[in-house]
Write an enzyme that holds these catalytic residues in place. Structure first.
Site, PDB file in Angstrom:
ATOM      1  N   LYS A 158       0.833  -1.210   0.000  1.00  0.00           N
ATOM      2  CA  LYS A 158       0.000   0.000   0.000  1.00  0.00           C
ATOM      3  C   LYS A 158       0.865   1.257   0.000  1.00  0.00           C
ATOM      4  O   LYS A 158       1.956   1.264   0.568  1.00  0.00           O
ATOM      5  CB  LYS A 158      -0.899   0.024   1.249  1.00  0.00           C
ATOM      6  CG  LYS A 158      -1.901  -1.124   1.270  1.00  0.00           C
ATOM      7  CD  LYS A 158      -2.497  -1.331   2.633  1.00  0.00           C
ATOM      8  CE  LYS A 158      -3.690  -0.428   2.871  1.00  0.00           C
ATOM      9  NZ  LYS A 158      -4.421  -0.841   4.102  1.00  0.00           N
ATOM     10  N   GLY A 164      -8.298   6.891  -1.553  1.00  0.00           N
ATOM     11  CA  GLY A 164      -9.215   6.600  -2.657  1.00  0.00           C
ATOM     12  C   GLY A 164      -9.032   5.214  -3.249  1.00  0.00           C
ATOM     13  O   GLY A 164      -9.397   4.959  -4.391  1.00  0.00           O
ATOM     14  N   LYS A 201      -0.296  -7.640   6.121  1.00  0.00           N
ATOM     15  CA  LYS A 201      -0.984  -8.900   5.862  1.00  0.00           C
ATOM     16  C   LYS A 201      -2.284  -8.600   5.121  1.00  0.00           C
ATOM     17  O   LYS A 201      -2.980  -7.632   5.441  1.00  0.00           O
ATOM     18  CB  LYS A 201      -1.280  -9.575   7.208  1.00  0.00           C
ATOM     19  CG  LYS A 201      -2.112 -10.809   7.129  1.00  0.00           C
ATOM     20  CD  LYS A 201      -1.263 -12.016   6.820  1.00  0.00           C
ATOM     21  CE  LYS A 201      -2.106 -13.253   6.554  1.00  0.00           C
ATOM     22  NZ  LYS A 201      -1.349 -14.243   5.758  1.00  0.00           N
ATOM     23  N   HIS A 208     -15.235  -4.057   6.268  1.00  0.00           N
ATOM     24  CA  HIS A 208     -14.672  -2.724   6.527  1.00  0.00           C
ATOM     25  C   HIS A 208     -15.581  -2.047   7.553  1.00  0.00           C
ATOM     26  O   HIS A 208     -16.759  -1.805   7.286  1.00  0.00           O
ATOM     27  CB  HIS A 208     -14.626  -1.917   5.227  1.00  0.00           C
ATOM     28  CG  HIS A 208     -14.204  -0.489   5.426  1.00  0.00           C
ATOM     29  ND1 HIS A 208     -13.068   0.043   4.844  1.00  0.00           N
ATOM     30  CD2 HIS A 208     -14.760   0.515   6.146  1.00  0.00           C
ATOM     31  CE1 HIS A 208     -12.958   1.318   5.217  1.00  0.00           C
ATOM     32  NE2 HIS A 208     -13.981   1.626   5.997  1.00  0.00           N
ATOM     33  N   LYS A 237     -15.967   2.683  -1.760  1.00  0.00           N
ATOM     34  CA  LYS A 237     -17.234   2.335  -1.132  1.00  0.00           C
ATOM     35  C   LYS A 237     -18.436   2.629  -2.031  1.00  0.00           C
ATOM     36  O   LYS A 237     -18.469   3.656  -2.702  1.00  0.00           O
ATOM     37  CB  LYS A 237     -17.375   3.146   0.171  1.00  0.00           C
ATOM     38  CG  LYS A 237     -16.270   2.820   1.162  1.00  0.00           C
ATOM     39  CD  LYS A 237     -16.101   3.896   2.221  1.00  0.00           C
ATOM     40  CE  LYS A 237     -14.872   3.596   3.062  1.00  0.00           C
ATOM     41  NZ  LYS A 237     -14.498   4.728   3.924  1.00  0.00           N
ATOM     42  N   GLU A 288      -6.439   2.823   8.811  1.00  0.00           N
ATOM     43  CA  GLU A 288      -5.970   4.203   8.672  1.00  0.00           C
ATOM     44  C   GLU A 288      -6.944   5.150   9.369  1.00  0.00           C
ATOM     45  O   GLU A 288      -8.055   4.762   9.744  1.00  0.00           O
ATOM     46  CB  GLU A 288      -5.861   4.590   7.191  1.00  0.00           C
ATOM     47  CG  GLU A 288      -7.192   4.578   6.463  1.00  0.00           C
ATOM     48  CD  GLU A 288      -7.140   5.290   5.122  1.00  0.00           C
ATOM     49  OE1 GLU A 288      -6.248   6.133   4.910  1.00  0.00           O
ATOM     50  OE2 GLU A 288      -8.018   5.026   4.302  1.00  0.00           O
ATOM     51  N   ASN A 290      -8.871   8.754   8.657  1.00  0.00           N
ATOM     52  CA  ASN A 290      -9.170   9.828   7.709  1.00  0.00           C
ATOM     53  C   ASN A 290      -9.440  11.093   8.502  1.00  0.00           C
ATOM     54  O   ASN A 290     -10.365  11.136   9.317  1.00  0.00           O
ATOM     55  CB  ASN A 290     -10.364   9.458   6.839  1.00  0.00           C
ATOM     56  CG  ASN A 290     -10.007   8.384   5.837  1.00  0.00           C
ATOM     57  OD1 ASN A 290      -8.910   8.392   5.272  1.00  0.00           O
ATOM     58  ND2 ASN A 290     -10.886   7.440   5.630  1.00  0.00           N
ATOM     59  N   ARG A 292     -10.814  13.933   8.197  1.00  0.00           N
ATOM     60  CA  ARG A 292     -11.767  14.833   7.532  1.00  0.00           C
ATOM     61  C   ARG A 292     -13.180  14.285   7.693  1.00  0.00           C
ATOM     62  O   ARG A 292     -13.369  13.200   8.221  1.00  0.00           O
ATOM     63  CB  ARG A 292     -11.446  14.871   6.035  1.00  0.00           C
ATOM     64  CG  ARG A 292     -11.408  13.469   5.445  1.00  0.00           C
ATOM     65  CD  ARG A 292     -11.395  13.451   3.944  1.00  0.00           C
ATOM     66  NE  ARG A 292     -10.977  12.169   3.419  1.00  0.00           N
ATOM     67  CZ  ARG A 292     -11.734  11.104   3.290  1.00  0.00           C
ATOM     68  NH1 ARG A 292     -13.012  11.150   3.644  1.00  0.00           N
ATOM     69  NH2 ARG A 292     -11.263   9.971   2.803  1.00  0.00           N
ATOM     70  N   VAL A 295     -17.624  10.965   3.146  1.00  0.00           N
ATOM     71  CA  VAL A 295     -18.807  10.938   2.271  1.00  0.00           C
ATOM     72  C   VAL A 295     -19.995  10.344   3.036  1.00  0.00           C
ATOM     73  O   VAL A 295     -21.120  10.840   2.974  1.00  0.00           O
ATOM     74  CB  VAL A 295     -18.524  10.082   1.010  1.00  0.00           C
ATOM     75  CG1 VAL A 295     -19.789   9.908   0.173  1.00  0.00           C
ATOM     76  CG2 VAL A 295     -17.406  10.678   0.178  1.00  0.00           C
TER      77      VAL A 295
HETATM   78  P1  ADP Z   1      -7.619   4.141   0.902  1.00  0.00           P
HETATM   79  O1  ADP Z   1      -7.083   5.141   1.843  1.00  0.00           O
HETATM   80  O2  ADP Z   1      -6.972   4.187  -0.444  1.00  0.00           O
HETATM   81  O3  ADP Z   1      -9.117   4.140   0.848  1.00  0.00           O
HETATM   82  P2  ADP Z   1      -7.568   1.910   2.799  1.00  0.00           P
HETATM   83  O4  ADP Z   1      -6.355   1.581   3.553  1.00  0.00           O
HETATM   84  O5  ADP Z   1      -8.655   2.659   3.519  1.00  0.00           O
HETATM   85  O6  ADP Z   1      -7.162   2.699   1.479  1.00  0.00           O
HETATM   86  O7  ADP Z   1      -8.188   0.594   2.193  1.00  0.00           O
HETATM   87  C1  ADP Z   1      -9.304   0.619   1.337  1.00  0.00           C
HETATM   88  C2  ADP Z   1      -9.851  -0.784   1.138  1.00  0.00           C
HETATM   89  O8  ADP Z   1      -8.838  -1.666   0.652  1.00  0.00           O
HETATM   90  C3  ADP Z   1     -10.359  -1.458   2.384  1.00  0.00           C
HETATM   91  O9  ADP Z   1     -11.661  -1.068   2.730  1.00  0.00           O
HETATM   92  C4  ADP Z   1     -10.268  -2.928   1.992  1.00  0.00           C
HETATM   93  O10 ADP Z   1     -11.328  -3.295   1.143  1.00  0.00           O
HETATM   94  C5  ADP Z   1      -8.986  -2.973   1.183  1.00  0.00           C
HETATM   95  N1  ADP Z   1      -7.823  -3.307   2.033  1.00  0.00           N
HETATM   96  C6  ADP Z   1      -6.892  -2.461   2.523  1.00  0.00           C
HETATM   97  N2  ADP Z   1      -5.984  -3.116   3.292  1.00  0.00           N
HETATM   98  C7  ADP Z   1      -6.343  -4.406   3.296  1.00  0.00           C
HETATM   99  C8  ADP Z   1      -5.815  -5.608   3.905  1.00  0.00           C
HETATM  100  N3  ADP Z   1      -4.728  -5.582   4.671  1.00  0.00           N
HETATM  101  N4  ADP Z   1      -6.480  -6.778   3.701  1.00  0.00           N
HETATM  102  C9  ADP Z   1      -7.601  -6.823   2.926  1.00  0.00           C
HETATM  103  N5  ADP Z   1      -8.129  -5.751   2.315  1.00  0.00           N
HETATM  104  C10 ADP Z   1      -7.522  -4.548   2.487  1.00  0.00           C
END
Ligand code: ADP
Length: 457
Positions: A158, A164, A201, A208, A237, A288, A290, A292, A295
């Site tokens: 990541k 997004g 992992k 979520h 989402k 994480e 956010n 702010r 939506v």
């Molecule tokens: P962003 O900030 O780009 O939205 P996120 O970290 O919030 O990224 O992750 C967005 C989505 O990605 C999560 O809701 C989930 O569906 C998927 N995701 C992120 N990390 C994982 C993980 N470790 N295992 C499985 N799915 C993940």
């Protein structure tokens, strides 16, 4: 209290902020790009300033233009909404230097939590459960291989500056790691200007679940419960709800308390969202924060009766939170469907002129939108044109209200995702609350086999 707030955004969220300001008796300034001259947020703001051409880099992301607009109009605060500059520590700093209040957390907190690798470290320290992964950015292939071996496959790469749903790569075996690392770094560099990535992992069928917090400048922090946002497409989402069908009161209290402590540990102020993944066994893992407004904030507003945007404004003005945790109550169930100007089958964008627009109201229905008949959906911006939010005494009533609202929605001239939402809301797994972030993959696979979808669609 502020006298005038500049809204550094467009679309439904600019209107949402105008609504809050009107209720608080605060004047508003709209900024707009040349593509948005005839938008409702311009019509309903008390003043408006054109800040540049349609491309957002030259308008809604243009900090000098926005600050000038605030200075010319004498605005004493800026609300950034979501997207665009909402998580820009730079805008928050410039505001501070110009004696304009930024309606959001302190710039240092935005910086800390905006760097996902730093945020992971800070949250780990605060005792928040974490998926195993790298403690900081992964520099090279060798380190990536070692980390992935320690963590165990599958892993996800990541972007440290991610957002997004972009710049993520799932890796299921060592042979694919080097390639995925390079691609993820390149994508992160292109999307965010920072190529750093980290590894954690990967969970295969998580839910979520995120917690909404509010913190004032007097050390008070409360949580407003959770939202479940497992119905996603490409990590973005589509449908959100509160409460999560998977949470008990006991878990909500425990996780809520943990999140409040974590927010206090980083001196969090204003509105924020702590995002988690939940596995099959009900274990939570931090993803994480956010920094702010989200939506999907309306589903929380529907079940708590708290106006999050008004609270944000009051907090930024230095007021104390007007309620305690024990006064936050949750009533019924709320759902939100994001209606996008997209082909419901291919998801290709469908900008253009809306010729007819009508969404029924009725009990338990809230529509947040900038759309109306004869308005133009611009190709320059996000494709979301409306949020349909329904509230019911329980989840089944909220779903029934969502279905009849979707059925009676008329949007002509462009394609929208209304038919997709109708199909999802009839899926037995959705109705039963059996959700995961992979729901849409199963749904797409079923849709590819004609005749296998729920009949009522
Ligand atoms: P962003 O900030 O780009 O939205 P996120 O970290 O919030 O990224 O992750 C967005 C989505 O990605 C999560 O809701 C989930 O569906 C998927 N995701 C992120 N990390 C994982 C993980 N470790 N295992 C499985 N799915 C993940």
């Amino acid at each position: 209290m502020f006298k005038k707030i500049l809204i550094a955004n467009r679309g439904e969220i600019a209107l949402r902020i105008i609504v809050a300001c009107r209720e608080l008796g605060i004047k508003t300034v709209a900024v707009y790009s040349e593509a948005d001259e005839n938008s409702l947020h311009v019509r309903f703001a008390d003043e408006d300033v054109c800040i540049g051409p349609p491309r957002s880099t030259e308008s809604y992301l243009n900090v000098p233009a926005i600050i000038s607009a605030a200075e010319i109009t004498g605005a004493d605060a800026i609300h950034p909404g979501y997207g665009f500059l909402s998580e820009s520590a730079y805008l928050a700093e410039v505001c501070e230097a110009c004696h304009i209040r930024f309606i959001g957390p302190d710039p240092n907190v935005i910086k800390l939590l905006g760097d996902k690798a730093r945020a992971r470290r800070a949250m780990k320290k605060a005792g928040v459960p974490m998926l195993p992964g790298s403690d900081g950015p992964i520099e090279n292939e060798e380190k990536a291989l070692k980390c992935a071996r320690d963590v165990g496959y599958p892993v996800i790469i990541k972007a440290v500056a991610g957002g997004g749903g972009r710049g993520m790569r799932v890796v299921r075996q060592p042979a694919d790691l080097a390639n995925a690392l390079r691609t993820a770094q390149r994508e992160a560099e292109a999307a965010f200007g920072v190529g750093d990535v980290y590894i954690e992992k990967y969970l295969d069928h998580p839910r979520h679940i995120e917690f909404q917090v509010l913190g004032d400048h007097h050390g008070n922090v409360v949580h407003l419960g959770e939202r479940e946002c497992s119905i996603q497409r490409r990590h973005q989402k589509l449908i959100e709800e509160s409460p999560s069908p998977a949470l008990t009161d006991k878990v909500r209290r425990k996780m809520g308390g943990l999140v409040v402590d974590a927010a206090k540990a980083v001196q969090y102020t204003n509105a924020g969202t702590f995002e988690f993944l939940m596995d099959d066994e009900g274990k939570f893992y931090f993803m994480e924060v956010n920094t702010r407004l989200q939506v999907e904030h309306p589903v929380t507003e529907m079940v708590t009766g708290i106006d999050i945007v008004k609270e944000q404004i009051r907090i930024a003005a230095g007021e104390r939170l007007s309620f305690k945790q024990s006064e936050v109550t949750f009533t019924g169930h709320a759902l939100e469907c994001r209606i996008n100007a997209e082909d419901p089958d291919t998801f290709a964008p469908s900008p253009g002129v809306i010729h007819a627009f009508s969404v029924p109201g009725g009990p338990g229905v809230r529509i947040d939108t900038f759309a109306h008949s004869e308005c133009t959906v611009s190709p320059y911006y996000d494709s979301m044109i409306a949020k349909i939010i329904t509230h019911g005494r329980d989840r089944q009533e909220a779903i029934a209200r969502m279905r009849r609202t979707l059925e009676m929605t008329v949007i002509e001239g462009i394609k929208t995702t209304v038919p997709m939402h109708l199909r999802i809301s009839a899926e037995p797994d959705f109705v039963a609350g059996r959700l995961s972030t992979h729901f849409m993959e199963r749904y797409a696979a079923k849709a590819a086999k004609p005749g296998s979808l729920a009949e009522s669609a």
